[in-house]
Design a protein around this motif. Sequence first.
Motif, mmCIF file in Angstrom:
data_model
loop_
_atom_site.group_PDB
_atom_site.id
_atom_site.type_symbol
_atom_site.label_atom_id
_atom_site.label_comp_id
_atom_site.label_asym_id
_atom_site.label_seq_id
_atom_site.Cartn_x
_atom_site.Cartn_y
_atom_site.Cartn_z
ATOM 1 N N ARG A 1 1.506 -6.705 -8.652
ATOM 2 C CA ARG A 1 1.212 -8.088 -8.267
ATOM 3 C C ARG A 1 2.464 -8.772 -7.707
ATOM 4 N NH1 ARG A 1 -3.008 -10.944 -10.152
ATOM 5 N NH2 ARG A 1 -1.654 -12.678 -10.734
ATOM 6 N N GLN A 2 3.615 -8.486 -8.283
ATOM 7 C CA GLN A 2 4.861 -9.085 -7.803
ATOM 8 C C GLN A 2 5.182 -8.622 -6.387
ATOM 9 O OE1 GLN A 2 6.424 -11.519 -9.446
ATOM 10 N NE2 GLN A 2 7.830 -11.742 -7.722
ATOM 11 N N LYS A 3 4.944 -7.334 -6.106
ATOM 12 C CA LYS A 3 5.183 -6.807 -4.747
ATOM 13 C C LYS A 3 4.296 -7.524 -3.730
ATOM 14 C CE LYS A 3 7.994 -3.193 -5.405
ATOM 15 N NZ LYS A 3 9.273 -3.045 -4.731
ATOM 16 N N ILE A 4 3.044 -7.750 -4.088
ATOM 17 C CA ILE A 4 2.130 -8.446 -3.182
ATOM 18 C C ILE A 4 2.578 -9.895 -3.008
ATOM 19 C CG2 ILE A 4 -0.263 -9.185 -2.804
ATOM 20 C CD1 ILE A 4 0.307 -6.097 -2.562
ATOM 21 N N LEU A 5 2.936 -10.533 -4.091
ATOM 22 C CA LEU A 5 3.384 -11.925 -4.040
ATOM 23 C C LEU A 5 4.603 -12.090 -3.139
ATOM 24 C CD1 LEU A 5 2.886 -14.777 -5.199
ATOM 25 C CD2 LEU A 5 4.483 -14.179 -7.033
ATOM 26 N N GLU A 6 5.537 -11.151 -3.200
ATOM 27 C CA GLU A 6 6.776 -11.241 -2.425
ATOM 28 C C GLU A 6 6.586 -10.911 -0.947
ATOM 29 O OE1 GLU A 6 9.353 -8.606 -4.554
ATOM 30 O OE2 GLU A 6 9.701 -10.048 -6.175
ATOM 31 N N ALA A 7 5.500 -10.246 -0.611
ATOM 32 C CA ALA A 7 5.262 -9.855 0.784
ATOM 33 C C ALA A 7 4.852 -11.064 1.620
ATOM 34 C CB ALA A 7 4.178 -8.788 0.849
ATOM 35 N N ASP A 8 5.250 -11.026 2.894
ATOM 36 C CA ASP A 8 4.819 -12.061 3.836
ATOM 37 C C ASP A 8 3.443 -11.748 4.406
ATOM 38 O OD1 ASP A 8 7.291 -13.636 3.824
ATOM 39 O OD2 ASP A 8 8.170 -11.887 4.816
ATOM 40 N N SER A 9 3.134 -10.462 4.506
ATOM 41 C CA SER A 9 1.834 -10.042 5.029
ATOM 42 C C SER A 9 1.485 -8.670 4.469
ATOM 43 C CB SER A 9 1.821 -10.049 6.560
ATOM 44 O OG SER A 9 2.840 -9.232 7.075
ATOM 45 N N ILE A 10 0.243 -8.253 4.736
ATOM 46 C CA ILE A 10 -0.301 -7.028 4.147
ATOM 47 C C ILE A 10 -0.839 -6.130 5.256
ATOM 48 C CG2 ILE A 10 -1.922 -6.082 2.452
ATOM 49 C CD1 ILE A 10 0.003 -8.138 1.213
ATOM 50 N N LEU A 11 -0.590 -4.826 5.115
ATOM 51 C CA LEU A 11 -1.171 -3.828 6.010
ATOM 52 C C LEU A 11 -2.009 -2.880 5.158
ATOM 53 C CD1 LEU A 11 -1.441 -2.485 8.804
ATOM 54 C CD2 LEU A 11 0.664 -1.208 8.280
ATOM 55 N N PHE A 12 -3.317 -2.909 5.377
ATOM 56 C CA PHE A 12 -4.240 -2.046 4.645
ATOM 57 C C PHE A 12 -4.585 -0.829 5.496
ATOM 58 C CE2 PHE A 12 -5.323 -6.287 2.953
ATOM 59 C CZ PHE A 12 -5.280 -6.045 1.588
ATOM 60 N N ALA A 13 -4.466 0.356 4.913
ATOM 61 C CA ALA A 13 -5.005 1.574 5.515
ATOM 62 C C ALA A 13 -6.248 1.898 4.692
ATOM 63 C CB ALA A 13 -3.989 2.704 5.471
ATOM 64 N N SER A 14 -7.403 1.578 5.256
ATOM 65 C CA SER A 14 -8.642 1.582 4.480
ATOM 66 C C SER A 14 -9.586 2.701 4.896
ATOM 67 C CB SER A 14 -9.349 0.231 4.637
ATOM 68 O OG SER A 14 -10.521 0.192 3.858
ATOM 69 N N PRO A 15 -9.692 3.746 4.072
ATOM 70 C CA PRO A 15 -10.678 4.782 4.371
ATOM 71 C C PRO A 15 -12.088 4.266 4.103
ATOM 72 C CG PRO A 15 -9.600 5.252 2.284
ATOM 73 C CD PRO A 15 -8.929 4.035 2.863
ATOM 74 N N GLU A 16 -13.039 4.940 4.693
ATOM 75 C CA GLU A 16 -14.440 4.572 4.493
ATOM 76 C C GLU A 16 -15.085 5.560 3.539
ATOM 77 O OE1 GLU A 16 -18.437 4.708 7.153
ATOM 78 O OE2 GLU A 16 -16.708 3.693 8.055
ATOM 79 N N TYR A 17 -15.518 5.057 2.398
ATOM 80 C CA TYR A 17 -16.239 5.867 1.417
ATOM 81 C C TYR A 17 -17.630 5.264 1.272
ATOM 82 C CZ TYR A 17 -11.776 7.926 -0.235
ATOM 83 O OH TYR A 17 -10.578 8.591 -0.336
ATOM 84 N N ASN A 18 -18.643 6.018 1.642
ATOM 85 C CA ASN A 18 -20.027 5.554 1.510
ATOM 86 C C ASN A 18 -20.253 4.197 2.177
ATOM 87 O OD1 ASN A 18 -20.784 7.853 -0.048
ATOM 88 N ND2 ASN A 18 -19.748 6.928 -1.793
ATOM 89 N N PHE A 19 -19.736 4.059 3.398
ATOM 90 C CA PHE A 19 -19.881 2.847 4.216
ATOM 91 C C PHE A 19 -19.124 1.647 3.655
ATOM 92 C CE2 PHE A 19 -24.111 3.642 6.704
ATOM 93 C CZ PHE A 19 -23.611 4.842 7.162
ATOM 94 N N SER A 20 -18.132 1.860 2.804
ATOM 95 C CA SER A 20 -17.416 0.735 2.211
ATOM 96 C C SER A 20 -15.957 1.115 1.956
ATOM 97 C CB SER A 20 -18.110 0.321 0.905
ATOM 98 O OG SER A 20 -17.569 -0.895 0.429
ATOM 99 N N VAL A 21 -15.247 0.249 1.245
ATOM 100 C CA VAL A 21 -13.856 0.517 0.882
ATOM 101 C C VAL A 21 -13.817 1.529 -0.256
ATOM 102 C CG1 VAL A 21 -13.048 -1.758 1.630
ATOM 103 C CG2 VAL A 21 -13.729 -1.424 -0.739
ATOM 104 N N SER A 22 -12.696 2.188 -0.409
ATOM 105 C CA SER A 22 -12.551 3.176 -1.479
ATOM 106 C C SER A 22 -12.380 2.483 -2.830
ATOM 107 C CB SER A 22 -11.337 4.068 -1.201
ATOM 108 O OG SER A 22 -10.141 3.321 -1.328
ATOM 109 N N ALA A 23 -12.718 3.206 -3.887
ATOM 110 C CA ALA A 23 -12.569 2.666 -5.246
ATOM 111 C C ALA A 23 -11.115 2.321 -5.572
ATOM 112 C CB ALA A 23 -13.146 3.647 -6.265
ATOM 113 N N PRO A 24 -10.128 3.170 -5.217
ATOM 114 C CA PRO A 24 -8.739 2.792 -5.529
ATOM 115 C C PRO A 24 -8.307 1.495 -4.838
ATOM 116 C CG PRO A 24 -8.857 5.134 -5.034
ATOM 117 C CD PRO A 24 -10.201 4.545 -4.686
ATOM 118 N N LEU A 25 -8.736 1.309 -3.596
ATOM 119 C CA LEU A 25 -8.364 0.080 -2.891
ATOM 120 C C LEU A 25 -9.057 -1.128 -3.510
ATOM 121 C CD1 LEU A 25 -6.820 -1.371 -0.713
ATOM 122 C CD2 LEU A 25 -8.650 -0.796 0.898
ATOM 123 N N LYS A 26 -10.329 -0.986 -3.834
ATOM 124 C CA LYS A 26 -11.052 -2.099 -4.464
ATOM 125 C C LYS A 26 -10.411 -2.459 -5.798
ATOM 126 C CE LYS A 26 -14.524 -5.040 -4.748
ATOM 127 N NZ LYS A 26 -14.255 -5.789 -5.963
#
Length: 196
Positions: A75-100
């Motif tokens: 959470r601290q890493k996300i808070l300190e970031a200015d922006s986010i880059l998601f590499a999002s695989p598609e699992y069953n037409f949606s986001v992956s469980a680890p990303l969710k």
Amino acid sequence: MEAVTAIKPLIRVAALSGSLRKTSFHTGLLRAAIDLTKESVPGLQIEYIDISPLPLINTDLEVNGTYPPVVEAFRQKILEADSILFASPEYNFSVSAPLKNALDWASRPPNVWADKPAAIISTGGGFGGGRSQYHLRQIGVFLDLHFINKPEFTLNAFQPPQKFDAEGNLVDEVTKERLKQVLLSLQAFTLRLQGK
């Protein structure tokens, strides 16, 4: 007389891969993005954030408003970031469980995703992960994430020419250029939202 070039402020980007596989193409895209920033996108610094150590979300793990140490660090890493880059695989037409799972942990009060600019990159077969991007954008509405609209980045990893090597590293130069355009767009959008 030498030309004066404006130096852009440093933007810190937290990069998350929704795939935990060792030779993941999504993690390979993030490695390529990190290399591109060092080579040709000054002012952008990308840090890969490993989401594999996060426990499955369970509010029983929250004690007196605190979270397990690995979650607090994430959470601290996300808070300190200015922006986010998601590499999002598609699992069953949606986001992956680890990303969710990562999205859910960082959304617990206080929501550390709020007001962050973000971009999504995806690869895979067929639509190249595009449907996961649509779901991630929907989730982002609730989280107050602000995604760039263009350029979109979906990639069919299995169409010639070869896009990745056996270790999951991006090797296709045309794709690297497309990825660079996403990074430049994220950089410009972040600066705009920061009022710089």
